[in-house]
Design a protein around this motif. Structure first.
Motif, PDB file in Angstrom:
ATOM      1  N   ARG A  20       0.836  -1.206   0.000  1.00 23.83           N
ATOM      2  CA  ARG A  20       0.000   0.000   0.000  1.00 23.83           C
ATOM      3  C   ARG A  20       0.872   1.258   0.000  1.00 23.83           C
ATOM      4  O   ARG A  20       0.593   2.215  -0.739  1.00 23.83           O
ATOM      5  N   THR A  21       1.920   1.266   0.818  1.00 23.57           N
ATOM      6  CA  THR A  21       2.808   2.428   0.890  1.00 23.57           C
ATOM      7  C   THR A  21       3.433   2.708  -0.467  1.00 23.57           C
ATOM      8  O   THR A  21       3.506   3.867  -0.911  1.00 23.57           O
ATOM      9  N   LEU A  22       3.873   1.650  -1.146  1.00 18.43           N
ATOM     10  CA  LEU A  22       4.460   1.810  -2.476  1.00 18.43           C
ATOM     11  C   LEU A  22       3.436   2.375  -3.463  1.00 18.43           C
ATOM     12  O   LEU A  22       3.722   3.328  -4.195  1.00 18.43           O
ATOM     13  N   LEU A  23       2.251   1.806  -3.467  1.00 24.68           N
ATOM     14  CA  LEU A  23       1.243   2.224  -4.442  1.00 24.68           C
ATOM     15  C   LEU A  23       0.730   3.635  -4.169  1.00 24.68           C
ATOM     16  O   LEU A  23       0.462   4.398  -5.107  1.00 24.68           O
ATOM     17  N   GLU A  24       0.594   3.983  -2.886  1.00 30.77           N
ATOM     18  CA  GLU A  24       0.092   5.319  -2.562  1.00 30.77           C
ATOM     19  C   GLU A  24       1.096   6.408  -2.921  1.00 30.77           C
ATOM     20  O   GLU A  24       0.728   7.576  -3.064  1.00 30.77           O
ATOM     21  N   ALA A  25       2.362   6.022  -3.082  1.00 26.79           N
ATOM     22  CA  ALA A  25       3.386   6.981  -3.495  1.00 26.79           C
ATOM     23  C   ALA A  25       3.522   7.056  -5.017  1.00 26.79           C
ATOM     24  O   ALA A  25       4.395   7.761  -5.531  1.00 26.79           O
ATOM     25  N   THR A  26       2.656   6.319  -5.729  1.00 27.32           N
ATOM     26  CA  THR A  26       2.701   6.265  -7.187  1.00 27.32           C
ATOM     27  C   THR A  26       1.502   7.023  -7.743  1.00 27.32           C
ATOM     28  O   THR A  26       0.358   6.612  -7.506  1.00 27.32           O
ATOM     29  N   PRO A  27       1.715   8.120  -8.454  1.00 28.79           N
ATOM     30  CA  PRO A  27       0.622   9.023  -8.826  1.00 28.79           C
ATOM     31  C   PRO A  27      -0.522   8.395  -9.624  1.00 28.79           C
ATOM     32  O   PRO A  27      -1.675   8.795  -9.457  1.00 28.79           O
ATOM     33  N   ASP A  28      -0.231   7.406 -10.473  1.00 31.02           N
ATOM     34  CA  ASP A  28      -1.284   6.876 -11.340  1.00 31.02           C
ATOM     35  C   ASP A  28      -1.991   5.656 -10.754  1.00 31.02           C
ATOM     36  O   ASP A  28      -2.813   5.029 -11.426  1.00 31.02           O
ATOM     37  N   LEU A  29      -1.702   5.324  -9.480  1.00 32.45           N
ATOM     38  CA  LEU A  29      -2.331   4.175  -8.836  1.00 32.45           C
ATOM     39  C   LEU A  29      -3.047   4.609  -7.560  1.00 32.45           C
ATOM     40  O   LEU A  29      -2.585   5.496  -6.852  1.00 32.45           O
ATOM     41  N   GLU A  30      -4.155   3.940  -7.273  1.00 32.94           N
ATOM     42  CA  GLU A  30      -4.947   4.262  -6.083  1.00 32.94           C
ATOM     43  C   GLU A  30      -5.379   2.969  -5.401  1.00 32.94           C
ATOM     44  O   GLU A  30      -5.968   2.090  -6.039  1.00 32.94           O
ATOM     45  N   VAL A  31      -5.088   2.826  -4.105  1.00 34.21           N
ATOM     46  CA  VAL A  31      -5.514   1.653  -3.346  1.00 34.21           C
ATOM     47  C   VAL A  31      -6.923   1.898  -2.826  1.00 34.21           C
ATOM     48  O   VAL A  31      -7.169   2.869  -2.107  1.00 34.21           O
ATOM     49  N   ILE A  32      -7.850   1.012  -3.193  1.00 33.57           N
ATOM     50  CA  ILE A  32      -9.251   1.224  -2.798  1.00 33.57           C
ATOM     51  C   ILE A  32      -9.720   0.226  -1.739  1.00 33.57           C
ATOM     52  O   ILE A  32     -10.864   0.311  -1.275  1.00 33.57           O
ATOM     53  N   GLY A  33      -8.848  -0.702  -1.328  1.00 36.21           N
ATOM     54  CA  GLY A  33      -9.250  -1.634  -0.281  1.00 36.21           C
ATOM     55  C   GLY A  33      -8.257  -2.758  -0.088  1.00 36.21           C
ATOM     56  O   GLY A  33      -7.389  -2.993  -0.928  1.00 36.21           O
ATOM     57  N   GLU A  34      -8.388  -3.445   1.060  1.00 40.34           N
ATOM     58  CA  GLU A  34      -7.527  -4.573   1.381  1.00 40.34           C
ATOM     59  C   GLU A  34      -8.376  -5.744   1.858  1.00 40.34           C
ATOM     60  O   GLU A  34      -9.464  -5.555   2.412  1.00 40.34           O
ATOM     61  N   ALA A  35      -7.863  -6.958   1.644  1.00 40.86           N
ATOM     62  CA  ALA A  35      -8.518  -8.171   2.128  1.00 40.86           C
ATOM     63  C   ALA A  35      -7.455  -9.080   2.730  1.00 40.86           C
ATOM     64  O   ALA A  35      -6.327  -9.134   2.241  1.00 40.86           O
ATOM     65  N   SER A  36      -7.818  -9.787   3.797  1.00 44.45           N
ATOM     66  CA  SER A  36      -6.860 -10.677   4.459  1.00 44.45           C
ATOM     67  C   SER A  36      -7.189 -12.143   4.252  1.00 44.45           C
ATOM     68  O   SER A  36      -6.532 -13.016   4.822  1.00 44.45           O
ATOM     69  N   SER A  37      -8.203 -12.435   3.444  1.00 43.26           N
ATOM     70  CA  SER A  37      -8.571 -13.821   3.157  1.00 43.26           C
ATOM     71  C   SER A  37      -9.221 -13.881   1.778  1.00 43.26           C
ATOM     72  O   SER A  37      -9.596 -12.849   1.200  1.00 43.26           O
ATOM     73  N   GLY A  38      -9.366 -15.099   1.266  1.00 41.32           N
ATOM     74  CA  GLY A  38     -10.018 -15.253  -0.028  1.00 41.32           C
ATOM     75  C   GLY A  38     -11.459 -14.798  -0.002  1.00 41.32           C
ATOM     76  O   GLY A  38     -11.950 -14.168  -0.952  1.00 41.32           O
ATOM     77  N   ASP A  39     -12.174 -15.105   1.088  1.00 37.14           N
ATOM     78  CA  ASP A  39     -13.570 -14.670   1.202  1.00 37.14           C
ATOM     79  C   ASP A  39     -13.671 -13.139   1.160  1.00 37.14           C
ATOM     80  O   ASP A  39     -14.542 -12.586   0.480  1.00 37.14           O
ATOM     81  N   GLU A  40     -12.781 -12.477   1.891  1.00 37.65           N
ATOM     82  CA  GLU A  40     -12.795 -11.020   1.907  1.00 37.65           C
ATOM     83  C   GLU A  40     -12.448 -10.458   0.527  1.00 37.65           C
ATOM     84  O   GLU A  40     -13.000  -9.425   0.113  1.00 37.65           O
ATOM     85  N   ALA A  41     -11.560 -11.135  -0.182  1.00 32.59           N
ATOM     86  CA  ALA A  41     -11.186 -10.674  -1.524  1.00 32.59           C
ATOM     87  C   ALA A  41     -12.375 -10.722  -2.461  1.00 32.59           C
ATOM     88  O   ALA A  41     -12.613  -9.788  -3.247  1.00 32.59           O
ATOM     89  N   VAL A  42     -13.140 -11.805  -2.417  1.00 30.09           N
ATOM     90  CA  VAL A  42     -14.322 -11.944  -3.266  1.00 30.09           C
ATOM     91  C   VAL A  42     -15.340 -10.850  -2.935  1.00 30.09           C
ATOM     92  O   VAL A  42     -15.916 -10.213  -3.824  1.00 30.09           O
ATOM     93  N   ALA A  43     -15.570 -10.628  -1.631  1.00 30.68           N
ATOM     94  CA  ALA A  43     -16.529  -9.597  -1.213  1.00 30.68           C
ATOM     95  C   ALA A  43     -16.055  -8.206  -1.616  1.00 30.68           C
ATOM     96  O   ALA A  43     -16.847  -7.373  -2.086  1.00 30.68           O
ATOM     97  N   LEU A  44     -14.757  -7.940  -1.459  1.00 37.28           N
ATOM     98  CA  LEU A  44     -14.200  -6.637  -1.816  1.00 37.28           C
ATOM     99  C   LEU A  44     -14.332  -6.389  -3.314  1.00 37.28           C
ATOM    100  O   LEU A  44     -14.695  -5.280  -3.745  1.00 37.28           O
ATOM    101  N   ALA A  45     -14.071  -7.401  -4.113  1.00 34.76           N
ATOM    102  CA  ALA A  45     -14.196  -7.257  -5.560  1.00 34.76           C
ATOM    103  C   ALA A  45     -15.634  -6.943  -5.953  1.00 34.76           C
ATOM    104  O   ALA A  45     -15.878  -6.118  -6.846  1.00 34.76           O
ATOM    105  N   ALA A  46     -16.583  -7.587  -5.275  1.00 36.81           N
ATOM    106  CA  ALA A  46     -17.990  -7.385  -5.610  1.00 36.81           C
ATOM    107  C   ALA A  46     -18.472  -5.982  -5.254  1.00 36.81           C
ATOM    108  O   ALA A  46     -19.272  -5.388  -5.978  1.00 36.81           O
ATOM    109  N   THR A  47     -17.974  -5.438  -4.159  1.00 40.42           N
ATOM    110  CA  THR A  47     -18.463  -4.135  -3.706  1.00 40.42           C
ATOM    111  C   THR A  47     -17.695  -2.955  -4.300  1.00 40.42           C
ATOM    112  O   THR A  47     -18.284  -1.932  -4.645  1.00 40.42           O
ATOM    113  N   GLU A  48     -16.374  -3.094  -4.454  1.00 36.67           N
ATOM    114  CA  GLU A  48     -15.551  -1.962  -4.875  1.00 36.67           C
ATOM    115  C   GLU A  48     -15.168  -1.973  -6.352  1.00 36.67           C
ATOM    116  O   GLU A  48     -14.753  -0.945  -6.891  1.00 36.67           O
TER     117      GLU A  48
END
Length: 222
Positions: A20-48
């Motif tokens: 996240r620190t690397l990406l937030e320091a990169t002008p053309d990239l934006e971090v919109i969320g994090e997931a700590s498990s596969g279930d959270e990744a699926v839910a995050l993809a669906a919502t964001e």
């Protein structure tokens, strides 16, 4: 120019923080969320609806491979870049077959990772150099059997067991047909599940059915 919207799925908080620190320091990239498990990744993809999901393979609960399959099936516009320490052929081929657009190792240099994220976000496929070389060697080799190409991570006998399973054969029937013991069949089934990174034989059978050509499916159903 709009920013690429990135989501990070990894079960290690320190690694997520570093990315996240690397990406937030990169002008053309934006971090919109994090997931700590596969279930959270699926839910995050669906919502964001991120443009790119950075996906680790080994996570609690639903694996990164299964999460990749679910996300790719639900929304093919979300591009998935596998970011992991595992570079064995089974992990690579299973991830790509599951819908990943790229595969990069966690020890990649900063510029390599950023280049991979941008490439995947722009619709390209990209792999770490060592992995790309192995894929080229694999596909350049002469391989007479189409089913071998479908599941390169499996041995010849494991593929036989998988396709007999898919035809509806139980362990005892597979043992009789192949002339091996039931315990040996059980060992093959365990190896198949591990190599395909699926939870049970039903998921393995589903993958095998999805890989069949229409002609094969017709023969199997006749």
């Amino acid at each position: 120019m709009s920013k690429l919207r990135i989501a990070i799925a990894d079960d290690h908080p320190l690694f997520r923080h570093g990315v996240r620190t690397l990406l937030e320091a990169t002008p053309d990239l934006e971090v919109i969320g994090e997931a700590s498990s596969g279930d959270e990744a699926v839910a995050l993809a669906a919502t964001e609806k991120p443009d790119v999901m950075l996906m680790d393979i080994r996570m609690p609960g639903v694996t990164g491979i299964e999460a990749t399959r679910r996300i790719a099936a639900a929304d093919p516009s979300i591009r998935i870049l596998v970011l992991t320490m595992f570079q064995d052929d089974a992990s690579v081929f299973t991830a790509i077959r599951g819908g990943a657009s790229g595969y990069v190792l966690k020890d990649a240099e900063r510029d390599e990772l950023l280049r991979a994220i941008r490439a995947v976000g722009n619709g390209e496929a990209i792999f770490s150099p060592g992995i790309a070389s192995r894929m080229i060697e694999y596909f350049a080799a002469a391989r007479p059997a189409a089913k071998e190409e479908t599941f390169p991570e499996l041995g010849a006998r494991e593929r036989e067991v998988l396709y007999l399973m898919t035809d509806g054969a139980g362990n005892d029937e597979i043992a009789r047909k192949l002339g091996i013991s039931g315990k040996t069949v059980a060992n093959y089934v365990t190896n198949i599940l591990n190599k395909l990174q699926v939870r049970d034989r039903q998921e393995a059978m589903r993958l095998a059915r999805e890989s069949q050509s229409p002609q094969e499916e017709k023969r199997g159903g006749s």
